[in-house]
Structures are given as C-alpha cells and as structure tokens.
Motif scaffolding. Structure first.
Motif, short mmCIF file in Angstrom:
data_model
loop_
_atom_site.label_atom_id
_atom_site.label_comp_id
_atom_site.label_asym_id
_atom_site.label_seq_id
_atom_site.Cartn_x
_atom_site.Cartn_y
_atom_site.Cartn_z
N TRP A 65 0.83 -1.21 0.00
CA TRP A 65 0.00 0.00 0.00
C TRP A 65 0.86 1.25 0.00
N MET A 85 0.88 5.33 -1.13
CA MET A 85 -0.06 5.47 -0.01
C MET A 85 -1.40 6.05 -0.48
N PRO A 86 -2.04 5.39 -1.48
CA PRO A 86 -3.27 5.96 -2.05
C PRO A 86 -4.42 5.94 -1.05
N ALA A 87 -5.26 6.97 -1.13
CA ALA A 87 -6.47 7.00 -0.30
C ALA A 87 -7.54 6.09 -0.87
N ASP A 88 -7.55 5.89 -2.20
CA ASP A 88 -8.54 5.01 -2.83
C ASP A 88 -7.93 4.47 -4.12
#
Length: 729
Positions: A65, A85-88
C-alpha cells in the motif's frame, strides 16, 4: 480487473463488485498455503508456520500500500510513478494486495523449520518491496509507457514467471544462503527430513491454492478481455494431468515417487499452465501439466544434488514448472516461434537475475544485522517452543517418550490432552503403568524386616553416641549392631525376592540403599579396632554415627514408599485444616529460605480455609516440594507457593521456583526410584510425593527447563478432602 492494462482506472459498477470479489478469492492462496505448510512440516514447527503467514500478510499489505502499488503501476519502463499510499486505489489496489500477499508465501515453505520469525519478516519485507513490484511492473504494467518486458511482447497471463519463478528463485537463493536444516545433508547421503504430520491437511491446502490461482487467472483474463472459461478449464486440466502422471509414477516406483510428490505435482501442473492458460488447447494443457510435474520432480533432485534445502519441496514445484510454462508460450504461437521464444527467455533471465540479486544481497546484509537462522538445539526442540514458547500434544508426547527411552524401565506417566488421539495413547500407556504398580501390593508385610532393621540402626546410632569415651565397649557394640543390621537386611532382600509378583526394581532399590552404607560401617569398625590412636578412633566413631543417621533416613524413605505402594487408597490418618498445614510449611521452610537469600512467598485463597486433608500425606507432599524448590534456587531467586480450590472442588498446589531446573531425563529418574540407572545417592522424596498424590486420585505436573526454573502443580481430588471440624459442626 485492470492489472494487465494499468493499475489505475476510473471506477465502474463492475470495478466495484466482481473484480473485488475475484481479488478476494486470491486471498484463498494464503489460507491454502498455511494449510499446506502446516500439514507438511513436523508438528514441532506447525505453530511457526501459522505465525509466519500472519506476520507476512501484515508486512506485505503495508509495504504494497505504501510503495509497492506505486512501483507496479504504469509510469516508466523500469518502475511506476505512483500513487504511493493511495487514499482510494479501487479494485486494482485490492488485486495488487491480494497478489502480493499470495506471492510472498513462496518464501515460507523453502525456509521452514530453521528460520527465525524476525529474520523471515525482514526477508518478506525485502521481497515485497524490492522484487515483486518491479517484475510485476515489467511484465504487466501498460499505459503510455509500459513495463519494458510488456513493451517487448513478453507474455505471462497468470504469473507463471513474475509470481512463481520470481518467488521460487528468491526463496531458493535465501535457502542456500541460510543453509540446510541440521542433518538434511550428511556427506554423500541425503536424508529426507519432510515428515508430513497431516497429509489430508496438506491436500486441502493444495485445493485452496488451486482455487486462489483461478482468481489470479480470471482477474487477468477479465482485464485483457479474454474468455474466462477456457482459462479455468486449462488450469484444471493441467493440474489433473500432473496428479495423474505422478500417481502412475508412484505406482511404478513408490520408493522414488511418494504421495508427497503428488502434492508437489498438483502445484507444478497449475504453475506450468499459468503463463499460457489463455493460449493452450486442452490437450496442450494436459501435456504441459504432466511435463510440469516431471520437471518439478527432476528439479527437486537437482536441488538435493546441490545441497540446497527446499524444506517442503515447494520451491521446485514453482520455479522449474514456471520456467517451462513461460517458454511454452512460444509453442502456442508457431508463426513467431523463434521471436517469441527469445522474448520469453529474455524475460525469464531478467526475472531470475533480479530476484536472485536482490534477495542474495539482502540476505548477505541482513546476516550482519539480525539472526536469520536458529541454532541446532533450537531446531531440534522445535520452533513452536523456541520462537513462540508454545508446544503441541505431539511434541510433548515425543519429548516424554524420549525421556523414557533415555531411562529404560522408567516408571513415569505420560501427559496429553485426554480428548485427543494422543491422549488415548497416553492413557493406555498410563494404564499399563498402573498394572505394573499393582504388582507391588503386599510389599508392606514383606518389608517389616526392613522396618525392624531401621529400628536397630537407630538403636545403634544411640549407643554409638553414648559410648564415645569407652573404646572397646563402643567398638564391640557397633560391630554387633552392624552385623545384626546386615543379617536383617539380607533376610529382607531374600523375603522380597521370593515374593511372587514383586517388581525386581524394589530389590534393586533396597540393595543399593543399604549395601554401601553397611559396607562403610563395617570398614569403619575394622579400622577403629585396629587403630592405636584415640583421635582416629573418635573420628571413626563420629563418622559411623553420621552414616547411621543417613541410613536411618533412607530406611524411613524406603518404608514410606513401600507403604504407599502397598495400598490402594489414601493412607489412614487424622484430617487437619489446610490453613494449619500451610502455616506449618510456612513456619518450617521460611527460615531456610531466608538463610539462603531466597525470596519465599506463600498465598492461598479463602476457599482453602473450608478444606481439610490427610495431615501426614499433605505435610509430606508440601514439605518435599517446597524444600526441593528452596534447595535448587540460588541466592536472589524466588520460590512461590500457591494453594487454591480448582473448578471441580479439588485442591490445587502450585510451587514455582527460579532455580536450576532439571532435564527430562533427570526428572524421569527422580519419579522412578526403581530404574536401573538410578544411583546409590538418589533420593525418594519426589517419587513418594507422586505416589501419595496418585493415592488421592490427583495429578502431578512438572515443567522444568535447565537454567530456567521449575513449575510443579499437584492436585488432590475433592472426594479426598473434608471440612474442618469447626465448619462441619
């Protein structure tokens, strides 16, 4: 699923449902692997197999992630440019996490049974960040700038190269660097260490792995717009062909191809068909699956030749069939056979070289930072205990049997879960022990002569003390008493030996208890009679007095043990309140503990105040256990005594110390005074405690480790306990 055409796509209803479901299906690989490894490793390492998987999932998920997902994505020929580190990340992120966690399991099997948990965690982190994201990007990422292998036309639908070859290569490099398990390779003789503890469990794991691979293949096929059913059928046919081919080989040469190889073949067949699952004709899938099983078996033999310890034979079922499957893509495209074969070979070389280089360098460096390999003794005991302080019934039973083997003829009980199969074995063994113990009934009467001899020894000791200043009379009296004692003990031995059904060990016990002390008394008497110096005579008489006292104590111990062995129920005697008995032990033992500098603590629960027990038996049990704990605990150590009521109303006595501890062999000797290997100086205290607890229908559990202390738990059944008179009235 868009893994084949770029990791980031706008969300759609399909992206929000079916791709996510398929990605979650890939997580079945994790369940399959832990089931497979737990079924194949030896029982003493099974807990470690499960712990490795959980730690691996946590580390891999966070790394992918945070950074791995961004490296996998499109953005450049060698690595992606995010997001990190994507939020979505949508269904692509779910799929990437599932694939990464599944791929990292390939490290576990080849490194089983000898790798520390922290070392394994570090290697998983390196693989999840430095190997897998890059090779996935090279072969699968596609966008404005595709991965360099994808751009050259490299074909690998379901990860035959980027997952299986990369992971298997990484695992084998680390396995070679860490070294083989103790005893795996011994000169020219190669010893097979794999001893499956549950073949059905391992077979279930293979089926779950198979199902999880369907998820990878279906996700990639959906992303590429390829028909799903033919892909799944080819994977099923390839696995079935591998199983059948190995089964036939097993029927022909069972000594070379075992049932464990059928498990390896199942993996090998599916792996071999993974790269070209969308291109194969069903007949081609069958042939490729059978060939995959063959190269896996041959590859395993080659690894043995190179003395690379693929602990469960799993890496060879991934690396060599994976290579075969990647190269077999060219056979499915005959019009561009040479070009495709060249491209596939280049891709394989790149994947193998990158995986080997990164993991080899990481392993070399990590060896100077953390301990990757457990020691030989830790490996022998098992990672369940040394890494996790846990054990299993199998390991406990084997340990106990090993202690009994070291002390042939030992009279000790086995402990195991009473509800399991191993508990049934232990129960039947313990029943046999009870039968042997029953054979010593009636010894009380035949040992009456020994009791008389003990009384005579006490009289002798008293006379020697009162006649120190009268040389000739003291020496004559000592000689007469020793002669009488010798005659009485000899008659006791003859009477016991003639008793039908008495275990021969009792004769050995009496013989080794009395023979040498009496011989020493004879020698002292002769030396005193021939001496001309009063000082020598006085010293010999004092030594004779001490020897007589020791002999009397041993006689008392033998008689107590014989008396306890000759009855079926608790010994007759007055009932006393438990509070009083505990207070007596505290009063007698605390000064001894304080004089040694040992911290001594005695606690009991309020329920104990409502109990009473056989005074003589409980004094003996508590006194022996507490005194032994104090004796073996060094200055500054701790001895804790706890008395409470158990859930069934039974009395529970716990004595814990931080002393020197004992080995299983020493413990078995202490519990069996009749063993042939027991020396002349060994005491009977612990054996007598065990006998008294058995007569009360209780249990004695001792856990001890040299250098770490001892934990003793004694229980007395509720129906052998009463209430104090004040409460009863």
């Amino acid at each position: 699923m868009r893994l084949a055409t770029g990791f980031m796509m706008p969300p759609t209803p399909q992206d929000l449902l079916w791709p996510v479901i398929i990605a979650l299906c890939v997580f079945l690989v994790l369940a399959g692997h832990v089931t497979l490894e737990s079924g194949l490793v030896r029982a003493k390492h099974s807990v470690n197999a499960a712990a490795k998987l959980l730690v691996q999932v946590g580390i891999t998920t966070l790394i992918v992630w945070a950074a791995g997902y961004g490296i996998m994505n499109a953005g450049g020929p060698l690595a992606g440019n995010g997001p990190f580190m994507p939020a979505d990340g949508g269904s692509d992120l779910v799929f990437a996490l599932a694939i990464s966690c599944a791929a990292a399991t390939l490290l576990s099997g080849p490194l089983a049974e000898r790798t520390t948990l922290r070392g394994y965690a570090a290697l998983v982190a390196v693989y999840s960040l430095g190997v897998l994201p890059f090779v996935l990007h090279w072969a699968w990422a596609q966008g404005e700038t595709a991965g360099w292998l994808k751009g050259l036309g490299f074909i690998d639908l379901a990860g035959g190269g980027v997952i299986h070859v990369a992971g298997g290569t990484a695992a084998l490099v680390v396995a070679y660097a860490i070294g083989a398990r103790t005893g795996r390779f011994n000169g020219t003789r190669r010893t097979l260490v794999v001893q499956s503890q549950s073949f059905p469990f391992a077979a279930l794991g293979v089926m779950l792995l198979w199902l999880g691979w369907f998820g990878i293949a279906i996700g990639q096929a959906m992303a590429a717009g390829i028909a799903i059913a033919p892909v799944v059928i080819n994977l099923v046919l390839a696995g079935a062909a591998a199983i059948t081919a190995t089964f036939l080989a097993n029927q022909i040469r069972p000594s070379r191809v075992t049932v464990v190889h059928i498990i390896h073949a199942t993996l090998a067949g599916v792996v071999a068909a993974s790269a070209a699952a969308h291109l194969l004709h069903p007949l081609g899938a069958i042939g490729l699956g059978a060939a995959g099983a063959a190269v896996a078996l041959a590859g395993g033999r080659a690894l043995e030749h190179l003395e690379i310890d693929d602990a469960l034979g799993i890496a060879s079922a991934h690396v060599f069939p994976g290579m075969l499957g990647v190269l077999a893509v060219a056979l499915c495209l005959p019009d561009t056979l040479v070009a495709t074969l060249t491209m596939q070979a280049i891709g394989l070389l790149a994947i193998v070289a990158w995986s080997a280089a990164v993991m080899g360098a990481a392993t070399f460096g990590l060896r100077y930072v953390i301990r990757l390999r457990v020691g030989p003794e830790e490996e022998r005991i098992g990672l369940n205990v040394t890494e996790h302080a846990m054990t299993t019934d199998v390991a406990m039973l084997v340990s106990q049997l090993g202690a009994l083997n070291l002390n042939a003829g030992a009279f000790a009980y086995l402990e195991a879960d009473s509800d399991g199969e191993l508990g049934q074995i232990a129960r039947e063994y313990n029943r046999a022990v009870d039968i042997f113990q029953a054979q010593i009934k009636g010894v009380k009467e035949k040992l009456s002569l020994a009791e008389a001899a003990a009384e005579q020894a006490n009289d002798l000791n008293a006379r020697l003390s009162g006649e120190v200043h009268e040389r000739e009379s003291r020496l004559d009296s000592a000689t007469r008493e020793v002669a009488f004692l010798t005659d009485q003990v000899a008659r006791s031995l003859i009477a016991v030996e003639n008793l039908k059904g008495v275990r021969s060990g009792l004769v050995r016990l009496i013989g080794r208890t009395f023979r040498q002390p009496i011989e020493r008394l004879h020698l002292m008497a002769r030396r005193a009679a021939s001496s001309r110096h009063q000082d020598d005579i006085d010293a010999l008489i004092e030594a004779a007095r001490e020897e007589s006292a020791r002999l009397a104590r041993r006689l008392a111990d033998v008689l107590d043990y014989a008396q306890a062995s000759a009855i079926e129920g608790p010994p007759a005697g007055d009932q006393a309140p438990m509070e009083k008995l505990i207070g007596e032990v505290n009063l007698l033992c605390r000064p001894r503990a304080e004089s040694k500098g040992v911290k001594f603590r005695v606690v009991w629960t309020p329920e104990v105040s409502t109990m009473s027990a056989n005074a003589a038996a409980l004094r003996k049990i508590m006194g022996e256990l507490v005194n032994n704990a104090i004796a073996t605990t060094p200055r500054g150590g701790i001895v804790n005594v706890s008395v409470k009521q158990g859930p069934g109303g039974e009395l529970v006595l716990d004595v814990t110390d931080s002393g020197t501890g004992v080995s299983p062999g020493q413990l078995a000797q202490a519990l069996d005074p009749l063993a042939e290997g027991v020396g002349e100086g060994d005491e009977l205290g612990l054996a007598l405690v065990k006998k008294l607890i058995d007569l009360h229908g209780g249990a004695l559990t001792i856990r001890s480790k040299p250098g770490a202390g001892t934990q003793v738990r004694a229980t007395i059944r509720a129906d052998h306990l009463g209430k104090p008179m004040a409460l009863a009235g």
